[in-house]
Structure formats: C-alpha cells, structure tokens
Design a protein around this motif. Structure first.
Motif, PDB file in Angstrom:
ATOM      1  N   VAL A 114      10.457  -9.905  -5.600  1.00 13.62           N
ATOM      2  CA  VAL A 114       9.070 -10.351  -5.489  1.00 13.62           C
ATOM      3  C   VAL A 114       8.113  -9.195  -5.217  1.00 13.62           C
ATOM      4  O   VAL A 114       7.004  -9.156  -5.759  1.00 13.62           O
ATOM      5  CB  VAL A 114       8.942 -11.430  -4.389  1.00 13.62           C
ATOM      6  CG1 VAL A 114       7.483 -11.724  -4.073  1.00 13.62           C
ATOM      7  CG2 VAL A 114       9.631 -12.709  -4.830  1.00 13.62           C
ATOM      8  N   LEU A 115       8.513  -8.221  -4.393  1.00 13.26           N
ATOM      9  CA  LEU A 115       7.612  -7.109  -4.075  1.00 13.26           C
ATOM     10  C   LEU A 115       7.277  -6.260  -5.310  1.00 13.26           C
ATOM     11  O   LEU A 115       6.095  -5.968  -5.555  1.00 13.26           O
ATOM     12  CB  LEU A 115       8.208  -6.247  -2.962  1.00 13.26           C
ATOM     13  CG  LEU A 115       8.285  -6.910  -1.581  1.00 13.26           C
ATOM     14  CD1 LEU A 115       8.872  -5.949  -0.556  1.00 13.26           C
ATOM     15  CD2 LEU A 115       6.920  -7.398  -1.121  1.00 13.26           C
ATOM     16  N   PRO A 116       8.265  -5.838  -6.131  1.00 13.96           N
ATOM     17  CA  PRO A 116       7.895  -5.143  -7.374  1.00 13.96           C
ATOM     18  C   PRO A 116       7.068  -6.024  -8.308  1.00 13.96           C
ATOM     19  O   PRO A 116       6.188  -5.528  -9.019  1.00 13.96           O
ATOM     20  CB  PRO A 116       9.252  -4.789  -7.999  1.00 13.96           C
ATOM     21  CG  PRO A 116      10.204  -4.749  -6.857  1.00 13.96           C
ATOM     22  CD  PRO A 116       9.728  -5.813  -5.924  1.00 13.96           C
ATOM     23  N   ALA A 117       7.359  -7.324  -8.306  1.00 16.75           N
ATOM     24  CA  ALA A 117       6.579  -8.233  -9.150  1.00 16.75           C
ATOM     25  C   ALA A 117       5.132  -8.308  -8.670  1.00 16.75           C
ATOM     26  O   ALA A 117       4.204  -8.396  -9.483  1.00 16.75           O
ATOM     27  CB  ALA A 117       7.211  -9.619  -9.152  1.00 16.75           C
ATOM     28  N   ALA A 118       4.912  -8.252  -7.354  1.00 21.25           N
ATOM     29  CA  ALA A 118       3.553  -8.266  -6.814  1.00 21.25           C
ATOM     30  C   ALA A 118       2.795  -7.008  -7.212  1.00 21.25           C
ATOM     31  O   ALA A 118       1.611  -7.061  -7.561  1.00 21.25           O
ATOM     32  CB  ALA A 118       3.603  -8.398  -5.290  1.00 21.25           C
ATOM     33  N   LEU A 119       3.475  -5.867  -7.176  1.00 19.55           N
ATOM     34  CA  LEU A 119       2.861  -4.615  -7.620  1.00 19.55           C
ATOM     35  C   LEU A 119       2.450  -4.721  -9.086  1.00 19.55           C
ATOM     36  O   LEU A 119       1.343  -4.329  -9.473  1.00 19.55           O
ATOM     37  CB  LEU A 119       3.845  -3.466  -7.423  1.00 19.55           C
ATOM     38  CG  LEU A 119       3.363  -2.075  -7.816  1.00 19.55           C
ATOM     39  CD1 LEU A 119       2.413  -1.506  -6.760  1.00 19.55           C
ATOM     40  CD2 LEU A 119       4.533  -1.116  -8.007  1.00 19.55           C
ATOM     41  N   SER A 120       3.325  -5.274  -9.900  1.00 25.03           N
ATOM     42  CA  SER A 120       3.050  -5.405 -11.327  1.00 25.03           C
ATOM     43  C   SER A 120       1.978  -6.443 -11.609  1.00 25.03           C
ATOM     44  O   SER A 120       1.195  -6.301 -12.554  1.00 25.03           O
ATOM     45  CB  SER A 120       4.338  -5.768 -12.074  1.00 25.03           C
ATOM     46  OG  SER A 120       5.281  -4.733 -11.956  1.00 25.03           O
ATOM     47  N   PHE A 121       1.930  -7.509 -10.803  1.00 26.76           N
ATOM     48  CA  PHE A 121       0.864  -8.506 -10.963  1.00 26.76           C
ATOM     49  C   PHE A 121      -0.494  -7.873 -10.721  1.00 26.76           C
ATOM     50  O   PHE A 121      -1.458  -8.109 -11.470  1.00 26.76           O
ATOM     51  CB  PHE A 121       1.083  -9.673 -10.007  1.00 26.76           C
ATOM     52  CG  PHE A 121      -0.043 -10.674 -10.019  1.00 26.76           C
ATOM     53  CD1 PHE A 121      -0.172 -11.580 -11.063  1.00 26.76           C
ATOM     54  CD2 PHE A 121      -0.979 -10.697  -8.990  1.00 26.76           C
ATOM     55  CE1 PHE A 121      -1.224 -12.492 -11.084  1.00 26.76           C
ATOM     56  CE2 PHE A 121      -2.028 -11.606  -9.005  1.00 26.76           C
ATOM     57  CZ  PHE A 121      -2.149 -12.509 -10.048  1.00 26.76           C
ATOM     58  N   GLY A 122      -0.585  -7.039  -9.676  1.00 27.14           N
ATOM     59  CA  GLY A 122      -1.833  -6.332  -9.425  1.00 27.14           C
ATOM     60  C   GLY A 122      -2.203  -5.442 -10.591  1.00 27.14           C
ATOM     61  O   GLY A 122      -3.370  -5.334 -10.970  1.00 27.14           O
ATOM     62  N   SER A 123      -1.203  -4.802 -11.193  1.00 28.50           N
ATOM     63  CA  SER A 123      -1.449  -3.941 -12.349  1.00 28.50           C
ATOM     64  C   SER A 123      -1.942  -4.737 -13.548  1.00 28.50           C
ATOM     65  O   SER A 123      -2.801  -4.273 -14.303  1.00 28.50           O
ATOM     66  CB  SER A 123      -0.165  -3.187 -12.699  1.00 28.50           C
ATOM     67  OG  SER A 123      -0.381  -2.315 -13.771  1.00 28.50           O
ATOM     68  N   LEU A 124      -1.396  -5.923 -13.733  1.00 27.70           N
ATOM     69  CA  LEU A 124      -1.827  -6.788 -14.831  1.00 27.70           C
ATOM     70  C   LEU A 124      -3.303  -7.139 -14.684  1.00 27.70           C
ATOM     71  O   LEU A 124      -4.086  -7.065 -15.643  1.00 27.70           O
ATOM     72  CB  LEU A 124      -0.978  -8.059 -14.851  1.00 27.70           C
ATOM     73  CG  LEU A 124      -1.315  -9.114 -15.901  1.00 27.70           C
ATOM     74  CD1 LEU A 124      -1.118  -8.554 -17.291  1.00 27.70           C
ATOM     75  CD2 LEU A 124      -0.439 -10.348 -15.700  1.00 27.70           C
ATOM     76  N   SER A 181       1.352  -5.217  -1.461  1.00 30.05           N
ATOM     77  CA  SER A 181       1.949  -4.615  -2.656  1.00 30.05           C
ATOM     78  C   SER A 181       1.047  -4.767  -3.875  1.00 30.05           C
ATOM     79  O   SER A 181       1.155  -4.001  -4.836  1.00 30.05           O
ATOM     80  CB  SER A 181       3.318  -5.247  -2.937  1.00 30.05           C
ATOM     81  OG  SER A 181       4.227  -5.003  -1.882  1.00 30.05           O
ATOM     82  N   VAL A 182       0.172  -5.765  -3.862  1.00 31.00           N
ATOM     83  CA  VAL A 182      -0.739  -5.971  -4.982  1.00 31.00           C
ATOM     84  C   VAL A 182      -1.795  -4.866  -5.043  1.00 31.00           C
ATOM     85  O   VAL A 182      -2.239  -4.472  -6.134  1.00 31.00           O
ATOM     86  CB  VAL A 182      -1.421  -7.353  -4.868  1.00 31.00           C
ATOM     87  CG1 VAL A 182      -2.471  -7.542  -5.959  1.00 31.00           C
ATOM     88  CG2 VAL A 182      -0.382  -8.463  -4.954  1.00 31.00           C
ATOM     89  N   LEU A 183      -2.187  -4.327  -3.870  1.00 30.64           N
ATOM     90  CA  LEU A 183      -3.320  -3.401  -3.800  1.00 30.64           C
ATOM     91  C   LEU A 183      -3.138  -2.145  -4.654  1.00 30.64           C
ATOM     92  O   LEU A 183      -3.993  -1.850  -5.501  1.00 30.64           O
ATOM     93  CB  LEU A 183      -3.600  -3.027  -2.333  1.00 30.64           C
ATOM     94  CG  LEU A 183      -4.043  -4.185  -1.437  1.00 30.64           C
ATOM     95  CD1 LEU A 183      -4.245  -3.703  -0.002  1.00 30.64           C
ATOM     96  CD2 LEU A 183      -5.322  -4.814  -1.972  1.00 30.64           C
ATOM     97  N   PRO A 184      -2.063  -1.365  -4.480  1.00 29.92           N
ATOM     98  CA  PRO A 184      -1.917  -0.198  -5.371  1.00 29.92           C
ATOM     99  C   PRO A 184      -1.713  -0.599  -6.828  1.00 29.92           C
ATOM    100  O   PRO A 184      -2.085   0.141  -7.743  1.00 29.92           O
ATOM    101  CB  PRO A 184      -0.685   0.532  -4.810  1.00 29.92           C
ATOM    102  CG  PRO A 184       0.070  -0.495  -4.049  1.00 29.92           C
ATOM    103  CD  PRO A 184      -0.971  -1.435  -3.502  1.00 29.92           C
ATOM    104  N   GLY A 185      -1.151  -1.797  -7.023  1.00 32.83           N
ATOM    105  CA  GLY A 185      -0.936  -2.272  -8.387  1.00 32.83           C
ATOM    106  C   GLY A 185      -2.219  -2.433  -9.179  1.00 32.83           C
ATOM    107  O   GLY A 185      -2.227  -2.269 -10.403  1.00 32.83           O
ATOM    108  N   LEU A 186      -3.321  -2.736  -8.498  1.00 34.23           N
ATOM    109  CA  LEU A 186      -4.597  -2.926  -9.183  1.00 34.23           C
ATOM    110  C   LEU A 186      -5.026  -1.674  -9.956  1.00 34.23           C
ATOM    111  O   LEU A 186      -5.787  -1.763 -10.924  1.00 34.23           O
ATOM    112  CB  LEU A 186      -5.683  -3.296  -8.168  1.00 34.23           C
ATOM    113  CG  LEU A 186      -5.548  -4.678  -7.514  1.00 34.23           C
ATOM    114  CD1 LEU A 186      -6.579  -4.830  -6.401  1.00 34.23           C
ATOM    115  CD2 LEU A 186      -5.716  -5.787  -8.540  1.00 34.23           C
TER     116      LEU A 186
END
Length: 367
Positions: free
Chosen positions: A226-236, A282-287
């Motif tokens: 879930v944590l890598p997925a949250a990073l990637s969701f932010g990137s999306l 984890s979403v924050l840097p993903g953005l």
C-alpha cells in the motif's frame, strides 16, 4: 501491461526470499541485482532498437526475461542463493526496452507543442503500473504464493510486450543515427541529467524496503504494497496536473524546482507515524514524481544527439535503475537500525538529486 514486472518484481523477490526463509538483506540484494542488471541491459537494447525496430528487440527480450522469472519460482532461495542471483540478473538484463522505445517515439508521433503533455501523461499513466504492480504482487503473495507472483511477472511482461509489438509504430525504423561510439553520452547536459537521475533512483529503490520494514514493524503485511501504491497514486495525480499546464517551464527551471520540492516531501517520512498517517505522507513526494520524470524525459529527448533518442532514454532509465539498486541495497542494510535510519536513505537520495540539478542548471538549457 508490459511494464508491470518492473513494479511487481522488487516486492515479489523480497517476499519470495522471505517465504524460503532467507533474510531480508538477501532479498534486498537480489532485488538490487535485478535492478542493476536492468540498468546495464537497457542502454544496450536501446542502441539495438535505434539500429532496427522496437518490435524486433522487445519480443525476444520478453521471452528470455519471462523464462527467468518462471525459473525463479522453482528455486530454493535460502539453499540456492547463487542460482537465484543468476536468474535475477537474467530477468533484469533482458527487460524489454518498452519504456525507452515508447518515449523515443513520442517526439515523432506528437507535435512539438504537445511534447510536455505527452511526456507528463506517459509518466502519469506509468504510475498506474506502480500502483497496480506492488498491490498485485502483494495480493498474489498473500492469497496464493510468492512463486505465483513471479510467474505473474513473466505472463504480464510477455503479454504486454506482444501487444505493443503488434502495433504499427513498433515496427517503424528510427531516424538515421549518429555514428559516434559514445552515442548520446557526448552531450554534457545529458550527463548532468543522468547524474541527478542516479540519486533520484535511490529514492525509489529505498522506498520499497522502507515500506516492507514499516509493515514488519506494525505486523501488517499489506502495508508493504500500500505504501508504494500511495506514492504512485500521488504521482498519478501530479502527472495529470502537470499535463494541464498551458505554459510549461523550461527543463533548466523545472527540474531543479520540482526536484527540491520532491526532496522536501520525503522529510515527513522520517517521523514515526501510525499507518494511516504514513500512507497519507507517502502521497506527498509522489505528487512531484511524475512531473520530475516528465521534465527529465522531455529534456533527455531534446538533449540527445540526432538518431540516439532510444538509447538516451534507455540510459536515463538505466541510471534510475542503478540508483534503485543502490537504494534497495542501502536501505536493506539500514533497516536493521530502525525506521528513521531507513527513511533517511530516500531523503538523502532526493536531496542529492536536487543539488545536482541546481548545480548543473545551465547545462540543462535546451538548444
């Protein structure tokens, strides 16, 4: 579909090693070997694509990589670490050059005024892979077995590659290539970008181990996916927003700025936090992950000498993979010292990437 193994394999390898009673450190080393082999193989395959077509190179590569993944499913990782290491290297080295091949095509298929949009959408849509990949690998491991997750890597990679190879653009030859033996590496601006990208890759490789370490700490296996997925969701989300910009920044301005904010996002992860807050953090840097990649690949395409676009994109992917390998290995060793030490690895990688971009800003100015 063809890119799924890149997102599934690190988690699948780590969990497969654990399932065979091997240590987390061994699993991290094998995942790092997979990434390192890919970093070596992608530029070589990219150069061949520049001389022929994407379809002619990607299909045989997918067959070899898929066979290695299937063989890994039958290896006893604890008793046969050398065999597991060799197969991990083969699976990584033979990764089909879909990402480099597609990104080299965009400048030929899309008008120049839409380049920033197509690179942003490409980076954002790839995050679907990095959302689905870790979740899929973790789900298959928990519901079935890690061995089946490795087989799924083979099936997804082969099927996706065949689908891409069947489309007409994959069979079109690249424009006339430059004959210099250094290929795209004779561009000083590209070398600056590649240096920063190594450190950028450290953040991605170490984050996977950070997620697994955090999941072990809280005795919640699902957090590893879930944590890598949250990073990637932010990137999306960030990539979709970047694509909507009507007046995109130049790469010499965008890369240092986005890189600095991206690094700042990892500082939050140093703090011990409950699972729900860690997922949100984890979403924050993903953005800013997809905007970083979009700017990097747009700059890479423009800075590459004529006829070397695929190899240049492959080098960019390769050095990111090299950084991932280093980040995975480093975080695997630091995981023994607790959460803060493990979380410091991606933060340090992002900070060094931003510093390299700021220092080499003038070299990134496009012709």
């Amino acid at each position: 579909m063809g890119r799924l193994p890149a997102a599934m394999a690190p988690i699948a390898v780590l969990l497969a090693a654990r399932a065979d009673h091997a240590s987390t450190a061994l699993g991290a080393v094998l995942a790092a070997l997979y990434a390192l082999a890919g970093a070596i193989g992608q530029p070589l395959l990219g150069r061949v694509v520049d001389r022929s077509t994407l379809a002619a190179v990607a299909v045989p590569a997918a067959a070899v990589s898929g066979a290695a993944f299937i063989a890994l499913a039958f290896v006893d990782w604890a008793a046969q670490p050398l065999a597991a290491a060799v197969l991990s290297v083969v699976a990584g080295a033979a990764t089909p050059p879909l990402e480099a091949g597609l990104r080299a095509m965009w400048s030929r298929l899309v008008e120049p005024r839409h380049h920033h949009k197509v690179f942003a959408l490409d980076s954002a849509s790839q995050e679907v892979v990095f959302v689905a990949g870790p979740l899929l690998a973790t789900a298959v491991c928990l519901l079935a077995s890690p061995d089946l997750a490795l087989v799924a890597c083979a099936v997804a990679g082969s099927a996706g590659t065949l689908a891409v190879a069947a489309r007409p653009p994959a069979s079109v030859r690249s424009p006339a290539r430059a004959v210099h033996w250094l290929g795209p590496l004779r561009s000083t601006g590209l070398l600056v970008l590649l240096t920063a990208s190594v450190f950028f890759g450290v953040t991605l490789g170490s984050f996977t181990v950070l997620a697994l370490s955090y999941a072990d700490r809280h005795h919640e296996g699902w957090l590893a996916g879930v944590l890598p997925a949250a990073l990637s969701f932010g990137s999306l989300v960030g990539g979709a927003a970047w694509a909507k910009l009507k007046r995109p920044w130049s790469s010499s301005r965008a890369l240092p700025a986005v890189g600095t904010v991206y690094a700042s996002g990892f500082a939050v992860l140093l703090l011990p936090a409950p699972p729900w807050l860690m997922i949100t953090a984890s979403v924050l840097p993903g953005l800013f992950l997809a905007p970083w990649l979009a700017s990097a690949f747009a700059a890479c395409d423009a800075l590459a000498p004529s006829g070397t676009a695929t190899e240049a994109a492959a080098w960019l992917i390769a050095v990111i993979g090299l950084g991932q390998a280093a980040g995975t290995a480093a975080a695997g060793q630091f995981s023994a010292y607790g959460h803060t030490a493990t979380a410091a690895v991606p933060l340090l990688g992002a900070a060094l990437a931003a510093a390299a971009l700021v220092a080499g800003r003038r070299r990134l100015s496009l012709p």
